[in-house]
Design an enzyme around this catalytic site. Sequence first.
Site, PDB file in Angstrom:
ATOM      1  NE  ARG A 113      -2.869   1.426  -0.725  1.00 13.13           N
ATOM      2  CZ  ARG A 113      -2.959   0.713  -2.215  1.00 13.13           C
ATOM      3  NH1 ARG A 113      -3.786  -0.525  -2.342  1.00 13.13           N
ATOM      4  NH2 ARG A 113      -2.686   1.945  -2.749  1.00 13.13           N
TER       5      ARG A 113
ATOM      6  CE  LYS B 196       0.172  28.522  -4.311  1.00 10.35           C
ATOM      7  NZ  LYS B 196      -1.293  29.058  -4.825  1.00 10.35           N
TER       8      LYS B 196
ATOM      9  CE  LYS C 190       4.998  34.917  -2.120  1.00 17.58           C
ATOM     10  NZ  LYS C 190       4.622  33.693  -1.931  1.00 17.58           N
TER      11      LYS C 190
ATOM     12  CD  GLU D 107       3.695  37.447  -5.760  1.00 13.36           C
ATOM     13  OE1 GLU D 107       4.192  36.908  -4.654  1.00 13.36           O
ATOM     14  OE2 GLU D 107       2.626  38.333  -4.858  1.00 13.36           O
TER      15      GLU D 107
ATOM     16  CG  ASP E 126       0.846  37.378  -8.185  1.00 17.24           C
ATOM     17  OD1 ASP E 126       0.969  36.405  -8.367  1.00 17.24           O
ATOM     18  OD2 ASP E 126       0.531  37.831  -7.493  1.00 17.24           O
TER      19      ASP E 126
END
Lengths: 276, 276, 276, 276, 276, 276
Positions: free
Chosen positions: D97, D132, D164, D194, D215
């Site tokens: 598994r 992410k 940022k 950014e 962005d």
Amino acid sequence: MADIYLTRLIENALAEDIGPGDVTAEATIKADSVSDAVMLAKQDQLLAGLDVAREVFRFLDGTIQFFPYAKDGDKLTGGTEIARLSGNTRALLAGERVALNLMQHLSGIATLTAQYVDLIKGCNARMLDTRKTTPGLRRLEKDAVRIGGGGNHRFGLFDGVLIKDNHIKAAGGVAKAVEAARAHAHHLLRIEVETKTMDEVAEALAAKADIIMLDNMTVEMMREAVKLVAGRALLEASGNVSLQTVRQIAETGVDFISAGSLTHSAPAMDISMKIK
Amino acid sequence: MADIYLTRLIENALAEDIGPGDVTAEATIKADSVSDAVMLAKQDQLLAGLDVAREVFRFLDGTIQFFPYAKDGDKLTGGTEIARLSGNTRALLAGERVALNLMQHLSGIATLTAQYVDLIKGCNARMLDTRKTTPGLRRLEKDAVRIGGGGNHRFGLFDGVLIKDNHIKAAGGVAKAVEAARAHAHHLLRIEVETKTMDEVAEALAAKADIIMLDNMTVEMMREAVKLVAGRALLEASGNVSLQTVRQIAETGVDFISAGSLTHSAPAMDISMKIK
Amino acid sequence: MADIYLTRLIENALAEDIGPGDVTAEATIKADSVSDAVMLAKQDQLLAGLDVAREVFRFLDGTIQFFPYAKDGDKLTGGTEIARLSGNTRALLAGERVALNLMQHLSGIATLTAQYVDLIKGCNARMLDTRKTTPGLRRLEKDAVRIGGGGNHRFGLFDGVLIKDNHIKAAGGVAKAVEAARAHAHHLLRIEVETKTMDEVAEALAAKADIIMLDNMTVEMMREAVKLVAGRALLEASGNVSLQTVRQIAETGVDFISAGSLTHSAPAMDISMKIK
Amino acid sequence: MADIYLTRLIENALAEDIGPGDVTAEATIKADSVSDAVMLAKQDQLLAGLDVAREVFRFLDGTIQFFPYAKDGDKLTGGTEIARLSGNTRALLAGERVALNLMQHLSGIATLTAQYVDLIKGCNARMLDTRKTTPGLRRLEKDAVRIGGGGNHRFGLFDGVLIKDNHIKAAGGVAKAVEAARAHAHHLLRIEVETKTMDEVAEALAAKADIIMLDNMTVEMMREAVKLVAGRALLEASGNVSLQTVRQIAETGVDFISAGSLTHSAPAMDISMKIK
Amino acid sequence: MADIYLTRLIENALAEDIGPGDVTAEATIKADSVSDAVMLAKQDQLLAGLDVAREVFRFLDGTIQFFPYAKDGDKLTGGTEIARLSGNTRALLAGERVALNLMQHLSGIATLTAQYVDLIKGCNARMLDTRKTTPGLRRLEKDAVRIGGGGNHRFGLFDGVLIKDNHIKAAGGVAKAVEAARAHAHHLLRIEVETKTMDEVAEALAAKADIIMLDNMTVEMMREAVKLVAGRALLEASGNVSLQTVRQIAETGVDFISAGSLTHSAPAMDISMKIK
Amino acid sequence: MADIYLTRLIENALAEDIGPGDVTAEATIKADSVSDAVMLAKQDQLLAGLDVAREVFRFLDGTIQFFPYAKDGDKLTGGTEIARLSGNTRALLAGERVALNLMQHLSGIATLTAQYVDLIKGCNARMLDTRKTTPGLRRLEKDAVRIGGGGNHRFGLFDGVLIKDNHIKAAGGVAKAVEAARAHAHHLLRIEVETKTMDEVAEALAAKADIIMLDNMTVEMMREAVKLVAGRALLEASGNVSLQTVRQIAETGVDFISAGSLTHSAPAMDISMKIK
């Protein structure tokens, strides 16, 4: 197959005992010295933990040879050789205490379990352990109970539902507690309800508990509960279980008898290791 | 003061018992439910592990209030309240088993130790534990021995030199083994030599061992050894130590009596926790 | 109450992202700077993981204030504010990504689960997850399935017996496998048997399996199995479960429908965090 | 070569799944039973994670033989055999598994990445992942993106400067933020800024940012940015990247296109393992 | 903000020193005794590690009060009070050695770094550390270098590309190695190439290395390299850097000078802690 | 024999350096490339840490061959080959820095220790280390001191009693402190008392301290203390110990001289590793 749990346990146990080093062996024994050793049962016992002891030495030194003369589950009489080992002397000395501490403890549990199991031979009941185990050793202790012929209760809080009075009060009654548990727990878990009176047994039965624990009941009450339930749920006797009482309890017809003493009060069996 | 060892032990013990979650409590008890609980000694005992139990609950939930009615080292009669707790119900239930398992085990050790200590009152000898402890619990068990009135032997292989026959053979004799140990071990460590015969005692003495262990000797031999050594080294009796034999051994005049049974075979004391 | 599992998971996730330090924030933002932040749902979703996100920030800095405007299980429309935070700017930035990665993933699972659950409304069947989870995140993913209205299957290999063809062959038949499992597993665990044909269903039923898994069967076969079993065991449909097929499957009368896609293929929900 | 990160990940994943033991296999399969197994791609996919799966089995049992018929990066059609295994049956079942969960997830990421990469063939732009990722799996996920033909963005907060709006405000402007980053970060790290508007692009360029992130810009804005920057900085498009939009974005002439969906929303590929 | 790295380091350092307990303090000092203590610089130094020391005591006992009279980066003369502490005596004694060992080592690094930085004042060059750090302490040592006025080189093998002769040979030349690195490494990492001759410098320049390391070159060669490169790449001098040579090296016009001695050979600064 | 402490140390050191991967080697060197390497002493030194270095490479890749041309404790002249290695190129590169960092540091300690030991040749005194070690490396550093011909002081707070002024004040005098320590500490631990004046020496002697530390005394005072004690306790000189003063101190007749500089201020020895 790798046993992550056992490896971590052994690593911690050895670190606890060896710490920054074995000052005596480092001072007196050469790093490449090799020896033979023999493990001996010094009293009658049901052996458990030999596989664990083997892993202790394998962990310490993969080149140590380990020749078992017995296996977990064997009934040994005092004086029996359990195993011979051959390999690095320092490693044999470094593993000796941890290996023996585990074996002596686990053989103690297996031996005590076997005494209970013997006493209830012929009855339907199965002898079970509890969660009253030594913190950190639960899996090994539960293995030892099985080696001794007993069975296990749930491992922890996560793999079985056991509803006690606090849960019942909080949920608003037995029926609601069982219902809540069915809704929350996964479908491979059974639900057990703890009871102290016949009324509670009836209630648990009505709530469709899979298993009913008869907690600290007299033998008479147990007998009555068996009659009342009549196979519609499994019954577990718990509390006041001793070598003196277990046979009577088993004869009531309960399915399971659980006793914390199997794991928390079994005296260690005497096992020695001699390095030659 | 932070106790790294204890925190790790508690974390592992709780992880073992709780695993992915307490299915029963999660199903039946609200996350913000609060309760009171009481811990009760259910048999006569010398209490140990109460401080440990308090840490278990502090670890689980810092807002649980813990009101002790006794303290480690107290002699309790069955029925005595040990402590009251107040706080989050799920946390009380989650910590209950681990806290009790530790307390019952440690009180068992302290109680048994106190029995030995009582038996040798008036003698010079001090009752000691050994390295025959439960893997992972050594420090707590050794604390419990002290709470019971005993003393500790070395903690592990690293904080004391104990020369046994293997070391002697490997080093080429007692004198050489002691000398090698003095050269290797740091100067705050004493050196103990294990002996089985009077000749070996004499040899150890000649080699300037600080302490001589009399291993599995008869009471007569011990008496002879005390006479022979005449205060020039400390003497430790080891082997065949039981509640039946300990007084006689102490009366030989040895300085220390060590017994593995203090830690490996003390039955758990009965302590319960009721959540109301 | 302390959640050991979650704390370890958060610690590892933060260590993975922060490593030896946030070079950008250390260069540009003062150590004692404070900010407000807002979490926003950027698409319609069923929220899960908000409690987890809160713990991420609590772990990083106990003084961060966290004001939730929603709770796990809420259906949110895109644009809804989920929470406001206030506290140390560096800590907010350091926790942002880990908190969002967890929330977006868990909300994805809850949202997909809810879609399945909606589709089978009115049927008896319950939607279940499987062991096809993301390594390391199983508990959180299973929590998210419950938040989405589904139920859980067993957590792992340890808390439920699931007998597949390999086990059956090795044990020498279904009956023998079930019997072996009853003897080995504790009495709070139920036994499930995987079947692929009607014959196997009949065999499993005869062997007194508690639950029978219908693996990759057609809807017709499932219907037949329901008829055959007639309530004598619970039935779980598994394989080929999709948003297209789930309603038909549920209408066969099975008790459970399990789908790995709930946890392994749910797309992340869009959630942002803006620091002001 | 030992891969500490992977070994820890595998150990934790197996501990999560196996816990105190595989009750089904322990009950029905002998400890020394051996079997063959085959891994099968059940849908078209770009394979990733095979090396990882191999390590899962090697970790569990060093004597399991693993015969790969494909390798990471191969395009497989449904029905293709991926590997055969031979060894201890319990170990094969215990690893199945975890191995599949990892492979299915990683092949999902590689397959989705390859779709993006195919769509932008002929353009200058390179497809990148983001932070992410799934907590705990970042390195494996980033490896899978590369296997799929994409490139990586920085691994975490520590190996690249990404300025940022919060950093800019805190530092007192773009120029000051870049300057502070140059002073603090080591000289092997580039600095990215950014931007959301053309003015910000111009500002970042003036501040000598090495890379400028565009962005959530429209394709028109990106095109304008490419013209404005004219090779004086690298350009990364971020936000609103999908299989539908990626080609247009690439054709603007940006150097990099980053998409969180590569890692957080790739559906698992279907892979099975049959033990015979 | 929680510092996972530092907390783990402190926990391990304290466990190393305290082990199963401070026998001296447990024997002689009451558990609830409180004391004041003062930390004193006993020689001229640039202070580093005070924040770390504060965390050591916070970890041990959250109620210890810590009043700093100086801060990291301060130039102290011998005899200056650094901080006063007030709290549990056992905790003060238990943390003393770990706190001082860290501070003395880190202040040693900061002080030596500051000497180098002073010597190259007015030059363009920046003083850098290397990966020649103490295993386990790299982040703290690199922090100390920055406190001393120096800059950091890459942290480890993962956050910067440094191509040496082995990589060049394996890749088939400088150009191919740089190209391979650009393809593999993420776009926020710069690429540095190590050179030993002018030809290699020219080659690295042609291959568009971002940074060129001049390894073990004479000052004359460095000067030549600066002229040759003429600002088209950054230049780092490495090897044979000492307090005697650093000024000459800086005057060649290189951008960076790196020296392992900053971290591996800085003698500890004398700092004491007196408990009153 | 497995060395748990060393394995953990190596794992952490490698994880610190390698992190998510060696970007340079992964880009330029094939996974199955093999190379030879040679380790070279680049200055005169007493070698220590070679066994440790060997373990670093064994940990990384069990198939790397390691041919030592020297051994720990050898006096090497600059230019001597220490070892040759042969095996996987990436593993050689990945282990290089950690192995060298440890060897250079440990050889530094051994070399400095040997200088002290040489200076006191012919005297009775033994050169000792202290607890002023690098957090995390204490055992290796203490091993290096022994390799350099010195001896060890206690390892930590747990394996030796060292009574300082705080303990004395808290216990109510030297005699009471010694008595309390004898009662608490196990019987294999000796008791040392720190003194600053002749009166304190006399007091410690009267209290039957096993060892008396002469802290920061002048050579004259030490000589007086030796006379006063006259062999009734061991004497340890501490404080102001340098290469300049050590001979004079040794000639006073003290038994031990301890110096923190052995471990905290020994400059690293130059050792290189060339991969061919």
